[in-house]
Scaffold this motif. Structure first.
Motif, PDB file in Angstrom:
ATOM      1  N   MET A 179      30.394  45.228  24.108  1.00 37.42           N
ATOM      2  CA  MET A 179      29.941  45.849  25.363  1.00 37.42           C
ATOM      3  C   MET A 179      28.411  45.976  25.363  1.00 37.42           C
ATOM      4  O   MET A 179      27.821  46.414  24.384  1.00 37.42           O
ATOM      5  CB  MET A 179      30.583  47.228  25.528  1.00 37.42           C
ATOM      6  CG  MET A 179      30.153  47.964  26.780  1.00 37.42           C
ATOM      7  SD  MET A 179      30.937  49.582  26.896  1.00 37.42           S
ATOM      8  CE  MET A 179      30.154  50.198  28.372  1.00 37.42           C
ATOM      9  N   ILE A 180      27.782  45.589  26.476  1.00 40.81           N
ATOM     10  CA  ILE A 180      26.325  45.669  26.590  1.00 40.81           C
ATOM     11  C   ILE A 180      25.954  47.025  27.179  1.00 40.81           C
ATOM     12  O   ILE A 180      26.370  47.368  28.285  1.00 40.81           O
ATOM     13  CB  ILE A 180      25.793  44.526  27.469  1.00 40.81           C
ATOM     14  CG1 ILE A 180      26.122  43.192  26.798  1.00 40.81           C
ATOM     15  CG2 ILE A 180      24.283  44.655  27.682  1.00 40.81           C
ATOM     16  CD1 ILE A 180      25.987  42.021  27.702  1.00 40.81           C
ATOM     17  N   ARG A 181      25.196  47.800  26.427  1.00 45.17           N
ATOM     18  CA  ARG A 181      24.856  49.158  26.847  1.00 45.17           C
ATOM     19  C   ARG A 181      23.439  49.189  27.418  1.00 45.17           C
ATOM     20  O   ARG A 181      22.465  49.205  26.680  1.00 45.17           O
ATOM     21  CB  ARG A 181      24.974  50.116  25.664  1.00 45.17           C
ATOM     22  CG  ARG A 181      26.367  50.170  25.032  1.00 45.17           C
ATOM     23  CD  ARG A 181      26.407  51.245  23.967  1.00 45.17           C
ATOM     24  NE  ARG A 181      26.131  52.554  24.546  1.00 45.17           N
ATOM     25  CZ  ARG A 181      27.078  53.408  24.946  1.00 45.17           C
ATOM     26  NH1 ARG A 181      28.351  53.075  24.844  1.00 45.17           N
ATOM     27  NH2 ARG A 181      26.752  54.580  25.449  1.00 45.17           N
ATOM     28  N   SER A 182      23.351  49.154  28.746  1.00 42.19           N
ATOM     29  CA  SER A 182      22.037  49.264  29.387  1.00 42.19           C
ATOM     30  C   SER A 182      21.756  50.692  29.832  1.00 42.19           C
ATOM     31  O   SER A 182      20.687  50.988  30.363  1.00 42.19           O
ATOM     32  CB  SER A 182      21.964  48.327  30.593  1.00 42.19           C
ATOM     33  OG  SER A 182      22.997  48.607  31.509  1.00 42.19           O
ATOM     34  N   GLU A 223      31.700  38.022  27.865  1.00 38.70           N
ATOM     35  CA  GLU A 223      31.279  39.396  28.149  1.00 38.70           C
ATOM     36  C   GLU A 223      29.885  39.421  28.770  1.00 38.70           C
ATOM     37  O   GLU A 223      29.639  40.143  29.752  1.00 38.70           O
ATOM     38  CB  GLU A 223      31.286  40.201  26.855  1.00 38.70           C
ATOM     39  CG  GLU A 223      30.757  41.622  26.997  1.00 38.70           C
ATOM     40  CD  GLU A 223      30.638  42.307  25.646  1.00 38.70           C
ATOM     41  OE1 GLU A 223      31.527  43.108  25.317  1.00 38.70           O
ATOM     42  OE2 GLU A 223      29.645  42.048  24.917  1.00 38.70           O
ATOM     43  N   LEU A 224      28.964  38.618  28.221  1.00 43.96           N
ATOM     44  CA  LEU A 224      27.577  38.621  28.694  1.00 43.96           C
ATOM     45  C   LEU A 224      27.472  38.109  30.126  1.00 43.96           C
ATOM     46  O   LEU A 224      26.774  38.705  30.960  1.00 43.96           O
ATOM     47  CB  LEU A 224      26.715  37.765  27.759  1.00 43.96           C
ATOM     48  CG  LEU A 224      25.235  37.631  28.127  1.00 43.96           C
ATOM     49  CD1 LEU A 224      24.553  38.996  28.146  1.00 43.96           C
ATOM     50  CD2 LEU A 224      24.528  36.685  27.151  1.00 43.96           C
ATOM     51  N   GLU A 259      28.348  41.272  37.299  1.00 40.19           N
ATOM     52  CA  GLU A 259      28.782  42.581  37.808  1.00 40.19           C
ATOM     53  C   GLU A 259      27.587  43.495  38.065  1.00 40.19           C
ATOM     54  O   GLU A 259      27.532  44.187  39.096  1.00 40.19           O
ATOM     55  CB  GLU A 259      29.758  43.230  36.822  1.00 40.19           C
ATOM     56  CG  GLU A 259      31.133  42.561  36.802  1.00 40.19           C
ATOM     57  CD  GLU A 259      32.070  43.197  35.788  1.00 40.19           C
ATOM     58  OE1 GLU A 259      31.600  44.054  34.993  1.00 40.19           O
ATOM     59  OE2 GLU A 259      33.271  42.852  35.789  1.00 40.19           O
ATOM     60  N   GLU A 260      26.632  43.514  37.130  1.00 36.92           N
ATOM     61  CA  GLU A 260      25.444  44.356  37.306  1.00 36.92           C
ATOM     62  C   GLU A 260      24.603  43.881  38.497  1.00 36.92           C
ATOM     63  O   GLU A 260      24.068  44.695  39.250  1.00 36.92           O
ATOM     64  CB  GLU A 260      24.598  44.339  36.022  1.00 36.92           C
ATOM     65  CG  GLU A 260      25.179  45.134  34.882  1.00 36.92           C
ATOM     66  CD  GLU A 260      25.159  46.632  35.143  1.00 36.92           C
ATOM     67  OE1 GLU A 260      24.199  47.115  35.779  1.00 36.92           O
ATOM     68  OE2 GLU A 260      26.091  47.323  34.719  1.00 36.92           O
ATOM     69  N   TRP A 308      19.581  40.076  29.754  1.00 41.23           N
ATOM     70  CA  TRP A 308      20.511  38.956  29.593  1.00 41.23           C
ATOM     71  C   TRP A 308      19.959  37.927  28.602  1.00 41.23           C
ATOM     72  O   TRP A 308      20.672  37.458  27.709  1.00 41.23           O
ATOM     73  CB  TRP A 308      20.789  38.279  30.939  1.00 41.23           C
ATOM     74  CG  TRP A 308      21.971  37.363  30.867  1.00 41.23           C
ATOM     75  CD1 TRP A 308      23.267  37.670  31.122  1.00 41.23           C
ATOM     76  CD2 TRP A 308      21.955  35.975  30.465  1.00 41.23           C
ATOM     77  NE1 TRP A 308      24.068  36.581  30.906  1.00 41.23           N
ATOM     78  CE2 TRP A 308      23.295  35.527  30.502  1.00 41.23           C
ATOM     79  CE3 TRP A 308      20.959  35.084  30.081  1.00 41.23           C
ATOM     80  CZ2 TRP A 308      23.654  34.217  30.183  1.00 41.23           C
ATOM     81  CZ3 TRP A 308      21.311  33.782  29.737  1.00 41.23           C
ATOM     82  CH2 TRP A 308      22.642  33.363  29.796  1.00 41.23           C
ATOM     83  N   THR A 333      29.885  37.951  32.401  1.00 42.61           N
ATOM     84  CA  THR A 333      30.584  38.898  33.285  1.00 42.61           C
ATOM     85  C   THR A 333      29.709  40.114  33.554  1.00 42.61           C
ATOM     86  O   THR A 333      29.593  40.574  34.699  1.00 42.61           O
ATOM     87  CB  THR A 333      31.912  39.331  32.646  1.00 42.61           C
ATOM     88  OG1 THR A 333      32.734  38.181  32.436  1.00 42.61           O
ATOM     89  CG2 THR A 333      32.657  40.322  33.547  1.00 42.61           C
ATOM     90  N   TRP A 334      29.088  40.639  32.501  1.00 37.17           N
ATOM     91  CA  TRP A 334      28.216  41.808  32.652  1.00 37.17           C
ATOM     92  C   TRP A 334      27.090  41.515  33.625  1.00 37.17           C
ATOM     93  O   TRP A 334      26.794  42.317  34.519  1.00 37.17           O
ATOM     94  CB  TRP A 334      27.637  42.200  31.284  1.00 37.17           C
ATOM     95  CG  TRP A 334      26.587  43.274  31.358  1.00 37.17           C
ATOM     96  CD1 TRP A 334      26.798  44.617  31.419  1.00 37.17           C
ATOM     97  CD2 TRP A 334      25.168  43.086  31.408  1.00 37.17           C
ATOM     98  NE1 TRP A 334      25.592  45.281  31.504  1.00 37.17           N
ATOM     99  CE2 TRP A 334      24.575  44.371  31.498  1.00 37.17           C
ATOM    100  CE3 TRP A 334      24.343  41.964  31.383  1.00 37.17           C
ATOM    101  CZ2 TRP A 334      23.190  44.548  31.560  1.00 37.17           C
ATOM    102  CZ3 TRP A 334      22.973  42.137  31.448  1.00 37.17           C
ATOM    103  CH2 TRP A 334      22.409  43.422  31.529  1.00 37.17           C
ATOM    104  N   PHE A 335      26.428  40.376  33.467  1.00 36.32           N
ATOM    105  CA  PHE A 335      25.299  40.041  34.338  1.00 36.32           C
ATOM    106  C   PHE A 335      25.736  40.001  35.798  1.00 36.32           C
ATOM    107  O   PHE A 335      25.087  40.607  36.672  1.00 36.32           O
ATOM    108  CB  PHE A 335      24.707  38.688  33.943  1.00 36.32           C
ATOM    109  CG  PHE A 335      23.524  38.284  34.793  1.00 36.32           C
ATOM    110  CD1 PHE A 335      22.242  38.589  34.405  1.00 36.32           C
ATOM    111  CD2 PHE A 335      23.710  37.593  35.991  1.00 36.32           C
ATOM    112  CE1 PHE A 335      21.146  38.235  35.188  1.00 36.32           C
ATOM    113  CE2 PHE A 335      22.632  37.230  36.782  1.00 36.32           C
ATOM    114  CZ  PHE A 335      21.339  37.553  36.379  1.00 36.32           C
TER     115      PHE A 335
END
Length: 349
Positions: A1-4, A166-167, A173-174, A189, A169-171
Protein backbone atom coordinates in the motif's frame (compact mmCIF):
# COMPACT_ATOMS: atom_id res chain seq x y z
CA UNK A 1 0.00 0.00 0.00
CA UNK A 2 1.31 3.46 -0.95
CA UNK A 3 0.97 5.84 1.99
CA UNK A 4 0.74 9.44 0.80
CA UNK A 5 -1.13 10.52 3.96
CA UNK A 6 2.26 11.11 5.65
CA UNK A 7 3.26 13.65 2.99
CA UNK A 8 4.49 16.93 4.46
CA UNK A 9 3.93 19.93 2.18
CA UNK A 10 6.68 22.42 3.00
CA UNK A 11 6.69 26.08 2.01
CA UNK A 12 9.43 25.31 -0.51
CA UNK A 13 7.30 22.62 -2.16
CA UNK A 14 4.32 24.99 -2.32
CA UNK A 15 6.49 27.73 -3.83
CA UNK A 16 7.99 25.41 -6.45
CA UNK A 17 4.56 24.13 -7.50
CA UNK A 18 3.21 27.67 -7.69
CA UNK A 19 6.05 28.82 -9.95
CA UNK A 20 5.76 25.81 -12.26
CA UNK A 21 1.99 26.21 -12.54
CA UNK A 22 2.37 29.91 -13.25
CA UNK A 23 4.57 29.09 -16.23
CA UNK A 24 2.14 26.35 -17.30
CA UNK A 25 -0.60 29.00 -17.56
CA UNK A 26 1.68 31.47 -19.33
CA UNK A 27 2.70 28.82 -21.87
CA UNK A 28 -0.95 28.27 -22.83
CA UNK A 29 -1.31 31.95 -23.59
CA UNK A 30 2.12 32.33 -25.19
CA UNK A 31 1.42 32.70 -28.89
CA UNK A 32 4.64 34.63 -29.57
CA UNK A 33 6.60 31.85 -31.26
CA UNK A 34 5.85 30.56 -34.73
CA UNK A 35 5.34 26.80 -35.24
CA UNK A 36 8.76 26.43 -36.87
CA UNK A 37 10.40 28.07 -33.85
CA UNK A 38 8.61 25.67 -31.51
CA UNK A 39 9.68 22.76 -33.69
CA UNK A 40 13.30 23.91 -33.50
CA UNK A 41 13.09 24.26 -29.70
CA UNK A 42 11.63 20.75 -29.44
CA UNK A 43 14.35 19.28 -31.63
CA UNK A 44 17.14 20.75 -29.50
CA UNK A 45 15.41 19.63 -26.29
CA UNK A 46 14.89 16.13 -27.71
CA UNK A 47 18.58 15.77 -28.57
CA UNK A 48 19.54 16.95 -25.07
CA UNK A 49 17.01 14.60 -23.45
CA UNK A 50 18.13 11.53 -25.37
CA UNK A 51 21.82 12.26 -24.78
CA UNK A 52 21.40 13.00 -21.08
CA UNK A 53 19.03 10.13 -20.25
CA UNK A 54 21.24 7.51 -21.89
CA UNK A 55 24.43 8.99 -20.37
CA UNK A 56 22.88 8.80 -16.88
CA UNK A 57 22.70 5.04 -17.48
CA UNK A 58 26.31 4.76 -18.70
CA UNK A 59 26.25 5.73 -22.40
CA UNK A 60 29.16 7.82 -23.69
CA UNK A 61 27.55 9.49 -26.72
CA UNK A 62 27.70 13.30 -26.73
CA UNK A 63 24.75 15.44 -27.80
CA UNK A 64 26.54 16.07 -31.12
CA UNK A 65 26.88 12.33 -31.70
CA UNK A 66 23.22 11.85 -30.80
CA UNK A 67 22.22 14.56 -33.27
CA UNK A 68 24.21 12.88 -36.05
CA UNK A 69 22.68 9.51 -35.19
CA UNK A 70 19.14 10.89 -35.27
CA UNK A 71 19.69 12.07 -38.82
CA UNK A 72 20.27 8.44 -39.86
CA UNK A 73 17.51 6.74 -37.86
CA UNK A 74 15.85 5.46 -41.01
CA UNK A 75 18.82 3.14 -41.52
CA UNK A 76 17.64 0.96 -38.59
CA UNK A 77 21.10 -0.58 -38.18
CA UNK A 78 23.19 0.39 -35.17
CA UNK A 79 26.59 -1.09 -34.42
CA UNK A 80 27.01 -0.28 -30.72
CA UNK A 81 24.82 -0.67 -27.65
CA UNK A 82 24.96 3.09 -27.07
CA UNK A 83 23.58 3.71 -30.56
CA UNK A 84 20.86 1.08 -30.06
CA UNK A 85 19.76 2.71 -26.81
CA UNK A 86 19.70 6.20 -28.34
CA UNK A 87 17.64 5.01 -31.31
CA UNK A 88 15.07 3.34 -29.08
CA UNK A 89 14.83 6.34 -26.75
CA UNK A 90 14.34 8.71 -29.69
CA UNK A 91 11.51 6.64 -31.16
CA UNK A 92 9.70 6.28 -27.83
CA UNK A 93 9.97 10.02 -27.13
CA UNK A 94 8.52 10.82 -30.55
CA UNK A 95 5.67 8.39 -29.86
CA UNK A 96 4.93 10.09 -26.54
CA UNK A 97 5.09 13.58 -28.07
CA UNK A 98 2.72 12.68 -30.90
CA UNK A 99 0.29 10.30 -29.14
CA UNK A 100 0.26 11.10 -25.41
CA UNK A 101 -3.50 11.62 -25.47
CA UNK A 102 -3.89 7.95 -26.46
CA UNK A 103 -1.49 6.48 -23.86
CA UNK A 104 -3.23 6.28 -20.47
CA UNK A 105 -1.22 4.91 -17.56
CA UNK A 106 -1.82 1.15 -17.67
CA UNK A 107 0.50 -1.79 -17.12
CA UNK A 108 0.06 -2.83 -20.74
CA UNK A 109 1.14 0.60 -21.99
CA UNK A 110 4.12 0.66 -19.61
CA UNK A 111 5.27 -2.74 -20.86
CA UNK A 112 4.74 -1.66 -24.47
CA UNK A 113 6.81 1.50 -23.96
CA UNK A 114 9.56 -0.61 -22.39
CA UNK A 115 9.52 -2.98 -25.35
CA UNK A 116 9.73 -0.06 -27.80
CA UNK A 117 12.49 1.59 -25.75
CA UNK A 118 14.70 -1.49 -26.19
CA UNK A 119 13.50 -2.47 -29.66
CA UNK A 120 16.94 -1.95 -31.27
CA UNK A 121 18.94 -3.42 -28.38
CA UNK A 122 20.05 -6.95 -29.28
CA UNK A 123 21.28 -7.66 -25.76
CA UNK A 124 17.83 -6.90 -24.30
CA UNK A 125 15.70 -8.88 -26.78
CA UNK A 126 15.00 -11.65 -24.24
CA UNK A 127 13.36 -9.43 -21.63
CA UNK A 128 11.94 -6.31 -23.32
CA UNK A 129 8.31 -5.70 -22.47
CA UNK A 130 8.29 -8.19 -19.60
CA UNK A 131 8.76 -7.74 -15.87
CA UNK A 132 12.09 -8.87 -14.41
CA UNK A 133 12.76 -12.52 -13.66
CA UNK A 134 15.91 -12.08 -11.57
CA UNK A 135 16.91 -9.59 -8.91
CA UNK A 136 18.34 -6.26 -10.01
CA UNK A 137 19.70 -3.27 -8.16
CA UNK A 138 20.33 0.34 -9.09
CA UNK A 139 23.90 1.28 -9.98
CA UNK A 140 25.27 4.79 -10.50
CA UNK A 141 27.79 5.77 -13.21
CA UNK A 142 30.28 8.62 -13.44
CA UNK A 143 30.70 10.89 -16.47
CA UNK A 144 32.96 8.34 -18.21
CA UNK A 145 30.42 5.54 -17.89
CA UNK A 146 32.34 3.78 -15.10
CA UNK A 147 30.06 2.11 -12.47
CA UNK A 148 30.18 3.79 -9.05
CA UNK A 149 28.40 0.99 -7.21
CA UNK A 150 24.92 0.01 -6.03
CA UNK A 151 22.65 2.88 -4.99
CA UNK A 152 19.79 0.80 -3.55
CA UNK A 153 18.16 -2.62 -3.65
CA UNK A 154 14.86 -3.09 -5.48
CA UNK A 155 11.72 -5.24 -5.31
CA UNK A 156 11.99 -9.00 -5.84
CA UNK A 157 10.81 -10.52 -9.13
CA UNK A 158 8.11 -12.38 -7.17
CA UNK A 159 6.66 -9.15 -5.70
CA UNK A 160 7.02 -7.01 -8.83
CA UNK A 161 3.73 -7.86 -10.68
CA UNK A 162 1.52 -7.19 -7.63
CA UNK A 163 3.45 -4.03 -6.70
CA UNK A 164 3.08 -2.64 -10.24
CA UNK A 165 -0.66 -3.38 -10.27
CA UNK A 166 -0.96 -1.60 -6.91
CA UNK A 167 1.08 1.39 -8.11
CA UNK A 168 -0.86 1.92 -11.35
CA UNK A 169 -4.21 1.47 -9.57
CA UNK A 170 -3.18 3.92 -6.85
CA UNK A 171 -2.16 6.58 -9.37
CA UNK A 172 -5.39 6.39 -11.38
CA UNK A 173 -7.58 6.39 -8.28
CA UNK A 174 -5.73 9.34 -6.71
CA UNK A 175 -5.85 11.29 -9.98
CA UNK A 176 -9.61 10.71 -10.30
CA UNK A 177 -10.20 11.66 -6.66
CA UNK A 178 -8.10 14.84 -7.11
CA UNK A 179 -6.62 14.49 -3.61
CA UNK A 180 -3.04 15.35 -4.57
CA UNK A 181 -1.66 18.07 -6.82
CA UNK A 182 -0.70 16.44 -10.16
CA UNK A 183 3.02 17.25 -9.71
CA UNK A 184 3.07 15.56 -6.29
CA UNK A 185 1.18 12.59 -7.70
CA UNK A 186 3.62 12.22 -10.60
CA UNK A 187 6.64 12.64 -8.32
CA UNK A 188 5.47 9.95 -5.88
CA UNK A 189 4.56 7.59 -8.72
CA UNK A 190 8.00 7.90 -10.33
CA UNK A 191 9.97 7.33 -7.12
CA UNK A 192 7.93 4.22 -6.27
CA UNK A 193 8.31 2.95 -9.85
CA UNK A 194 12.09 3.28 -9.50
CA UNK A 195 11.98 1.60 -6.08
CA UNK A 196 10.20 -1.39 -7.63
CA UNK A 197 12.51 -1.33 -10.69
CA UNK A 198 10.09 -3.64 -12.52
CA UNK A 199 12.16 -4.45 -15.62
CA UNK A 200 15.49 -6.22 -15.93
CA UNK A 201 17.05 -3.13 -17.54
CA UNK A 202 15.96 0.27 -18.90
CA UNK A 203 14.04 1.37 -15.78
CA UNK A 204 15.81 4.73 -15.43
CA UNK A 205 15.30 5.67 -19.08
CA UNK A 206 11.69 4.49 -18.98
CA UNK A 207 11.02 6.48 -15.79
CA UNK A 208 12.05 9.68 -17.57
CA UNK A 209 9.89 8.87 -20.62
CA UNK A 210 6.96 8.19 -18.27
CA UNK A 211 7.59 11.47 -16.43
CA UNK A 212 7.17 13.38 -19.70
CA UNK A 213 4.08 11.32 -20.59
CA UNK A 214 2.44 12.02 -17.22
CA UNK A 215 3.33 15.73 -17.37
CA UNK A 216 1.74 16.02 -20.83
CA UNK A 217 -1.37 14.16 -19.69
CA UNK A 218 -1.61 16.51 -16.68
CA UNK A 219 -1.61 19.57 -18.97
CA UNK A 220 2.07 20.59 -18.80
CA UNK A 221 2.23 21.09 -22.56
CA UNK A 222 5.64 22.81 -22.51
CA UNK A 223 7.44 19.60 -21.36
CA UNK A 224 8.81 18.58 -24.82
CA UNK A 225 10.46 21.97 -25.37
CA UNK A 226 12.98 21.86 -22.50
CA UNK A 227 15.02 18.85 -21.41
CA UNK A 228 14.27 17.60 -17.89
CA UNK A 229 16.79 14.80 -18.48
CA UNK A 230 19.54 17.37 -19.00
CA UNK A 231 18.73 18.97 -15.64
CA UNK A 232 18.91 15.57 -13.93
CA UNK A 233 22.19 14.64 -15.61
CA UNK A 234 23.80 17.83 -14.35
CA UNK A 235 22.77 17.03 -10.76
CA UNK A 236 23.28 13.24 -10.75
CA UNK A 237 24.73 12.99 -7.26
CA UNK A 238 21.78 14.89 -5.77
CA UNK A 239 19.42 12.75 -7.89
CA UNK A 240 20.77 9.47 -6.52
CA UNK A 241 20.91 10.82 -2.96
CA UNK A 242 17.27 11.95 -3.08
CA UNK A 243 16.22 8.58 -4.49
CA UNK A 244 18.09 6.69 -1.77
CA UNK A 245 16.75 8.86 1.06
CA UNK A 246 13.13 8.43 0.02
CA UNK A 247 13.21 4.87 -1.30
CA UNK A 248 14.59 3.49 1.94
CA UNK A 249 11.39 4.60 3.67
CA UNK A 250 8.69 3.78 1.08
CA UNK A 251 7.65 0.46 2.65
CA UNK A 252 7.58 1.91 6.18
CA UNK A 253 4.54 3.19 8.08
CA UNK A 254 5.59 6.80 7.47
CA UNK A 255 7.42 7.22 4.15
CA UNK A 256 9.65 10.28 3.85
CA UNK A 257 8.63 11.68 0.45
CA UNK A 258 10.30 15.04 1.10
CA UNK A 259 13.86 14.44 -0.23
CA UNK A 260 12.68 13.10 -3.57
CA UNK A 261 9.82 15.56 -4.08
CA UNK A 262 12.05 18.56 -3.34
CA UNK A 263 14.61 17.30 -5.88
CA UNK A 264 11.91 16.47 -8.45
CA UNK A 265 10.18 19.85 -8.16
CA UNK A 266 13.48 21.75 -8.19
CA UNK A 267 14.37 19.91 -11.41
CA UNK A 268 11.00 20.81 -12.94
CA UNK A 269 11.48 24.43 -11.88
CA UNK A 270 14.93 24.49 -13.52
CA UNK A 271 13.43 22.98 -16.68
CA UNK A 272 10.92 25.86 -16.72
CA UNK A 273 13.63 28.45 -16.03
CA UNK A 274 15.72 27.22 -18.96
CA UNK A 275 12.76 27.22 -21.31
CA UNK A 276 11.71 30.70 -20.22
CA UNK A 277 15.25 31.94 -20.89
CA UNK A 278 15.18 30.39 -24.37
CA UNK A 279 11.84 32.04 -25.13
CA UNK A 280 13.10 35.44 -24.05
CA UNK A 281 16.18 34.95 -26.21
CA UNK A 282 13.99 33.91 -29.15
CA UNK A 283 12.01 37.13 -28.81
CA UNK A 284 15.20 39.18 -28.63
CA UNK A 285 16.73 37.42 -31.61
CA UNK A 286 13.63 37.90 -33.74
CA UNK A 287 13.54 41.57 -32.85
CA UNK A 288 17.19 42.51 -33.32
CA UNK A 289 19.06 40.20 -35.70
CA UNK A 290 19.70 41.14 -39.33
CA UNK A 291 17.88 38.88 -41.80
CA UNK A 292 21.05 37.00 -42.82
CA UNK A 293 22.09 36.32 -39.22
CA UNK A 294 18.54 35.22 -38.40
CA UNK A 295 18.69 32.65 -41.23
CA UNK A 296 21.91 31.25 -39.77
CA UNK A 297 20.51 31.00 -36.24
CA UNK A 298 17.24 29.44 -37.39
CA UNK A 299 19.10 26.78 -39.38
CA UNK A 300 21.27 25.97 -36.34
CA UNK A 301 18.20 25.68 -34.13
CA UNK A 302 16.40 23.44 -36.57
CA UNK A 303 19.36 21.14 -37.24
CA UNK A 304 21.36 21.47 -34.03
CA UNK A 305 24.41 22.91 -35.82
CA UNK A 306 25.56 24.77 -38.96
CA UNK A 307 28.78 24.85 -41.00
CA UNK A 308 30.14 27.56 -43.28
CA UNK A 309 29.33 25.41 -46.33
CA UNK A 310 25.72 24.99 -45.19
CA UNK A 311 25.44 28.73 -44.60
CA UNK A 312 26.71 29.49 -48.11
CA UNK A 313 24.20 27.07 -49.67
CA UNK A 314 21.39 28.37 -47.43
CA UNK A 315 21.89 32.10 -47.98
CA UNK A 316 23.82 32.41 -51.24
CA UNK A 317 26.12 34.93 -49.53
CA UNK A 318 29.89 35.01 -49.92
CA UNK A 319 32.23 33.50 -47.35
CA UNK A 320 33.66 36.79 -46.05
CA UNK A 321 30.23 38.26 -45.34
CA UNK A 322 29.18 35.08 -43.52
CA UNK A 323 32.44 35.01 -41.53
CA UNK A 324 31.56 38.42 -40.11
CA UNK A 325 28.03 37.30 -39.22
CA UNK A 326 29.32 34.13 -37.55
CA UNK A 327 31.87 36.17 -35.59
CA UNK A 328 29.15 38.57 -34.38
CA UNK A 329 26.76 35.73 -33.47
CA UNK A 330 29.49 34.07 -31.40
CA UNK A 331 30.41 37.35 -29.68
CA UNK A 332 26.74 38.03 -28.85
CA UNK A 333 26.31 34.55 -27.39
CA UNK A 334 23.85 33.19 -29.95
CA UNK A 335 26.24 30.52 -31.27
CA UNK A 336 29.29 28.61 -30.04
CA UNK A 337 32.19 27.83 -32.38
CA UNK A 338 33.30 24.19 -32.35
CA UNK A 339 36.27 22.48 -34.00
CA UNK A 340 38.75 24.13 -36.31
CA UNK A 341 39.80 24.44 -39.94
CA UNK A 342 37.61 22.47 -42.35
CA UNK A 343 35.93 20.77 -39.40
CA UNK A 344 34.59 24.03 -37.91
CA UNK A 345 30.88 24.14 -37.09
CA UNK A 346 28.61 26.31 -34.95
CA UNK A 347 26.07 25.14 -32.39
CA UNK A 348 23.59 26.75 -30.04
CA UNK A 349 24.83 28.10 -26.75
Amino acid sequence: MIRSDSLHISLEILGLISGIDEFKGAWRALGVLAPDRLLALRRVATIESIGSSTRIEGSRLSDQEVERLLSTLQIKSFTTRDEQEVAGYAEVMELVFSSWQDIPLTENHIRQLHRDLLIHSDKDAWHRGGYKTSTNSVAAFDETGKPLGVVFETATPFDTPSLMTELVTWFNEERDANRLHPLLLIGIWIVVFLEIHPFQDGNGRLSRVLTTLLLLRAGYAYAPYSSLESVIEQSKETYYLALRQTQGTIRSAAPNWQPWLVFFLRALAEQVRRLNRKIEREKLVLATLPALALQIVEFAREHGRITMGEAIRLTGSNRNTLKQHFRTLVEQGHLVKQGGGRGTWYGLR
